[in-house]
Write an enzyme that holds these catalytic residues in place. Structure first.
Site, short mmCIF file in Angstrom:
data_model
loop_
_atom_site.label_atom_id
_atom_site.label_comp_id
_atom_site.label_asym_id
_atom_site.label_seq_id
_atom_site.Cartn_x
_atom_site.Cartn_y
_atom_site.Cartn_z
N THR A 1 53.31 60.29 11.13
CA THR A 1 52.89 61.49 10.49
C THR A 1 54.07 62.10 9.68
O THR A 1 55.18 62.53 10.31
CB THR A 1 52.56 62.47 11.63
OG1 THR A 1 51.51 61.87 12.32
CG2 THR A 1 52.13 63.72 11.06
N PHE B 1 45.27 58.55 13.70
CA PHE B 1 44.53 59.48 14.56
C PHE B 1 44.27 59.13 16.13
O PHE B 1 43.64 59.83 16.83
CB PHE B 1 43.19 59.89 14.04
CG PHE B 1 43.33 60.35 12.70
CD1 PHE B 1 43.63 61.68 12.15
CD2 PHE B 1 43.00 59.57 11.60
CE1 PHE B 1 44.04 62.16 10.94
CE2 PHE B 1 43.30 59.83 10.14
CZ PHE B 1 43.43 61.40 9.97
N LEU B 2 44.80 57.83 16.53
CA LEU B 2 44.57 57.53 17.84
C LEU B 2 45.34 58.45 19.04
O LEU B 2 46.27 59.25 18.43
CB LEU B 2 45.29 56.07 18.18
CG LEU B 2 46.78 55.71 18.09
CD1 LEU B 2 47.47 56.30 19.13
CD2 LEU B 2 46.94 54.28 17.89
N ARG B 3 44.64 58.45 19.96
CA ARG B 3 45.14 59.20 21.25
C ARG B 3 45.76 58.35 22.54
O ARG B 3 45.23 57.49 22.67
CB ARG B 3 43.92 60.16 21.86
CG ARG B 3 43.35 61.11 20.92
CD ARG B 3 42.05 61.39 21.04
NE ARG B 3 41.24 60.28 21.31
CZ ARG B 3 40.01 60.22 21.94
NH1 ARG B 3 39.40 61.43 22.24
NH2 ARG B 3 39.15 59.26 21.76
N ASN C 1 45.50 67.75 13.12
CA ASN C 1 46.18 68.13 14.33
C ASN C 1 46.12 69.69 14.53
O ASN C 1 45.91 70.27 15.60
CB ASN C 1 47.56 67.61 14.42
CG ASN C 1 47.54 66.20 15.09
OD1 ASN C 1 46.31 65.52 15.36
ND2 ASN C 1 48.64 65.48 15.15
N PHE D 1 37.63 69.62 23.09
CA PHE D 1 38.81 70.55 22.60
C PHE D 1 38.79 72.07 22.93
O PHE D 1 39.06 72.89 22.18
CB PHE D 1 39.47 70.41 21.34
CG PHE D 1 40.25 69.02 21.35
CD1 PHE D 1 41.73 69.15 21.45
CD2 PHE D 1 39.89 67.82 21.09
CE1 PHE D 1 42.43 68.23 21.25
CE2 PHE D 1 40.70 66.87 21.20
CZ PHE D 1 41.88 66.93 21.26
N GLY E 1 43.58 75.89 29.57
CA GLY E 1 44.66 75.66 30.60
C GLY E 1 46.03 75.99 30.31
O GLY E 1 46.37 77.17 29.62
N CYS F 1 52.79 64.99 19.56
CA CYS F 1 52.18 65.28 18.31
C CYS F 1 51.94 66.67 17.94
O CYS F 1 52.54 67.37 17.10
CB CYS F 1 50.88 64.41 18.33
SG CYS F 1 51.29 62.60 18.00
P1 NAD Z 1 57.71 56.24 19.36
O1 NAD Z 1 58.59 57.01 19.49
O2 NAD Z 1 56.80 56.18 20.43
O3 NAD Z 1 57.65 54.78 18.90
C1 NAD Z 1 58.83 54.92 17.46
C2 NAD Z 1 59.32 53.57 17.24
O4 NAD Z 1 60.09 53.37 16.14
C3 NAD Z 1 60.47 53.52 18.51
O5 NAD Z 1 60.40 52.30 19.23
C4 NAD Z 1 61.72 53.41 17.68
O6 NAD Z 1 62.80 52.58 18.51
C5 NAD Z 1 61.43 52.68 16.49
N1 NAD Z 1 62.23 52.81 15.17
C6 NAD Z 1 62.78 53.81 14.91
N2 NAD Z 1 63.56 53.37 13.79
C7 NAD Z 1 63.21 52.31 13.34
C8 NAD Z 1 63.55 51.25 12.28
N3 NAD Z 1 64.30 51.83 11.29
N4 NAD Z 1 63.05 50.05 12.23
C9 NAD Z 1 62.46 49.51 13.49
N5 NAD Z 1 61.82 50.49 14.47
C10 NAD Z 1 62.39 51.80 14.56
O7 NAD Z 1 56.56 56.98 18.31
P2 NAD Z 1 54.93 57.07 18.29
O8 NAD Z 1 54.39 57.88 19.34
O9 NAD Z 1 54.67 55.50 18.17
O10 NAD Z 1 54.71 57.78 16.89
C11 NAD Z 1 55.12 57.10 15.48
C12 NAD Z 1 54.46 58.07 14.68
O11 NAD Z 1 53.05 58.07 14.74
C13 NAD Z 1 54.87 59.60 14.43
O12 NAD Z 1 55.15 59.76 13.19
C14 NAD Z 1 53.87 60.33 15.22
O13 NAD Z 1 53.83 61.73 14.72
C15 NAD Z 1 52.82 59.52 14.75
N6 NAD Z 1 51.57 59.62 15.62
C16 NAD Z 1 51.59 59.45 17.05
C17 NAD Z 1 50.62 59.34 17.90
C18 NAD Z 1 50.79 59.48 19.30
O14 NAD Z 1 49.82 59.40 20.08
N7 NAD Z 1 52.03 59.01 19.82
C19 NAD Z 1 49.06 59.52 17.23
C20 NAD Z 1 49.03 59.69 15.87
C21 NAD Z 1 50.15 59.67 15.05
#
Ligand code: NAD
Length: 434
Positions: free
Chosen positions: A122, A153-155, A209, A250, A254, A261
């Site tokens: 994101t 968009f996964l949760r 979001n 939604f 609470g 996110c």
């Molecule tokens: P996370 O922190 O769980 O995972 C990110 C990973 O990237 C980490 O393991 C980190 O070590 C790795 N990383 C960082 N720099 C790197 C590099 N240069 N090369 C290789 N690996 C590297 O993050 P997440 O929760 O998976 O979120 C990732 C993105 O997706 C964010 O932008 C978030 O906003 C978006 N997003 C997250 C969700 C969610 O539910 N978590 C849902 C939709 C979108």
């Protein structure tokens, strides 16, 4: 079958890579965190996500999915490089793009053949163009590439299902051919695919979001009014949800939204809006209301206990929501800090996220189950609506407590039943029953 590299094996990257492998593609996931890669190579999941372990094992055994900490190895022969690294909140409220930058630079230095770079993280509007610029500037020799925005968009907690049965796939690019190639990867999911430009795709993620967060703050504001006027917000939400223009999702009042996110994305959107001369008053109100929800729990505890000093508070749930171990921006953390700052002693239980408690909390007793967290407690606070908390033996819970005070931050119990069992019960927006 396409060859895909996924950069970052967090909640998004690991699920994305594994699901693409399950769809028959050849996937290599790379992460700079070697401990995560070691775990994955040994078949141990670095995160808790229902169904993921089995899917990783099956696809790794079939030779479609592997893990490395070397960008070179991951990009070797790949046609697509998905960026799925974190974009945490920066100190001024903006999205911190250092990991996206590092990923883009690594791609640029290594790529030797044409590549489609797909951004799943994101990211602020305009980041796609910025990534293209970084790649261009860091290539040792010019190699063709395109950038496609494919917001996720996964949760957490239902991530595999969300990936496999998405409401929509959004693809933004200036290069329609590249976007069409990415669309092909998803074709078997039979989901609506929306093709648009880069900036619009990036904005769709933030707007989605922010809208969901707005619904939560809206119902929380209604909850406060319900409480003042003696109505039950849970039933109000049911009544509203029947309206097809509104829908039932939604609308759970609470202690507010949390997680990795919504807080950072609403903040980043407000920040972007403000620095571009807009006045994001609704987004600011959404954030204010969300902050207030935590304080309401403290007010309810003060009202029940007089003071929190030296009181034992049982806290049920640490994860920001059920079915995940993620404690990033979890309401539990802020709440526990607030309670501790007033002198309370905390004993807590969460089915999966206690392994992360040390990272966020200090001086809390981690318990073996909900009953132990209630043992000798002056009050119990429900923070995460895990299913197992909905099915506890309430008489046993009451028996364990020193005083029968319950603040139900997720409205999982029935106020009348709680009263009948002898609890003094406070929900969120449900009017007082004693
Ligand atoms: P996370 O922190 O769980 O995972 C990110 C990973 O990237 C980490 O393991 C980190 O070590 C790795 N990383 C960082 N720099 C790197 C590099 N240069 N090369 C290789 N690996 C590297 O993050 P997440 O929760 O998976 O979120 C990732 C993105 O997706 C964010 O932008 C978030 O906003 C978006 N997003 C997250 C969700 C969610 O539910 N978590 C849902 C939709 C979108």
């Amino acid at each position: 079958m396409r060859k895909i590299c996924v950069i970052g094996v967090g909640y998004v990257g690991l699920v994305t890579g594994t699901c693409f492998a399950d769809l028959g593609h050849q996937v290599t996931c790379i992460d700079v965190d070697e401990s995560k890669i070691e775990k994955l190579c040994a078949g141990v999941m670095p995160i808790y996500e229902p169904g993921l372990e089995e899917m990783v094992r099956r696809n790794a055994q079939a030779g479609r999915l592997d893990f490395t900490s070397m960008h070179q190895e991951a990009l070797d022969g790949a046609e697509f490089a998905f960026i799925a690294v974190g974009t945490p909140q920066g100190s001024g409220g903006e999205a911190d793009l250092q990991y996206v930058r590092a990923a883009a630079e690594s791609i640029a230095r290594i790529m030797e053949h044409p590549l489609i770079i797909v951004n799943k993280s994101t990211v602020p509007i305009g980041t796609g163009d910025w990534v293209a610029d970084i790649v261009r500037r860091h290539q040792s020799e010019p190699v063709e590439f395109s950038v496609v925005s494919n917001p996720e968009f996964l949760r957490e907690g239902s991530a595999i299902n969300d990936f496999m049965l998405p409401d929509r796939i959004v693809l933004g690019s200036l290069d329609p051919e590249a976007a069409a190639k990415v669309a092909q990867l998803y074709l078997s999911l039979r989901a609506p695919i929306m093709l648009t430009d880069l900036r619009t795709a990036e904005m769709i993620k933030y707007a989605s979001n922010a809208f969901l967060a707005t619904r939560i703050s809206f119902i929380n504001e209604i909850a406060s009014v319900c409480e003042a006027l003696g109505a039950d917000v849970k039933e109000v939400a049911v009544g509203m949800g029947y309206d097809k223009r509104i829908g039932p999702d939604f609308l759970d009042a609470g202690i507010g939204y949390g997680g990795s996110c919504f807080p950072k994305d609403v903040q980043a959107l407000a920040h972007m809006a403000a620095i571009h001369g807009c006045h994001p008053q609704l987004l600011r109100a959404v954030m204010d209301i969300n902050r207030d929800q935590r304080r309401q729990v403290i007010h309810k505890l003060r009202e029940l206990l007089g003071t929190l000093d030296e009181k034992v508070i049982g806290v049920l749930g640490l994860a920001f929501k059920p079915n995940t171990d993620d404690m990033r921006e979890a309401p539990s953390v802020e709440l526990i800090h607030l309670m501790q700052s007033e002198g309370a002693r905390i004993q807590t239980y969460d089915p999966v996220s206690m392994i992360h408690a040390d990272l966020y909390l200090h001086d809390v007793d981690l318990c073996q189950d909900a009953y132990q967290a209630a043992q000798g407690a002056d009050a119990l606070v429900i923070v995460t609506d895990w299913n197992e908390f909905k099915h506890l033996s309430l008489p046993r819970l009451k028996e364990a407590m020193r005083q029968p005070f319950v603040v139900d931050g997720r409205n999982i119990y029935d106020p009348d039943q709680m009263k009948a069992l002898g609890f003094v019960y406070r929900g969120m927006g449900r009017g007082y029953v004693d």
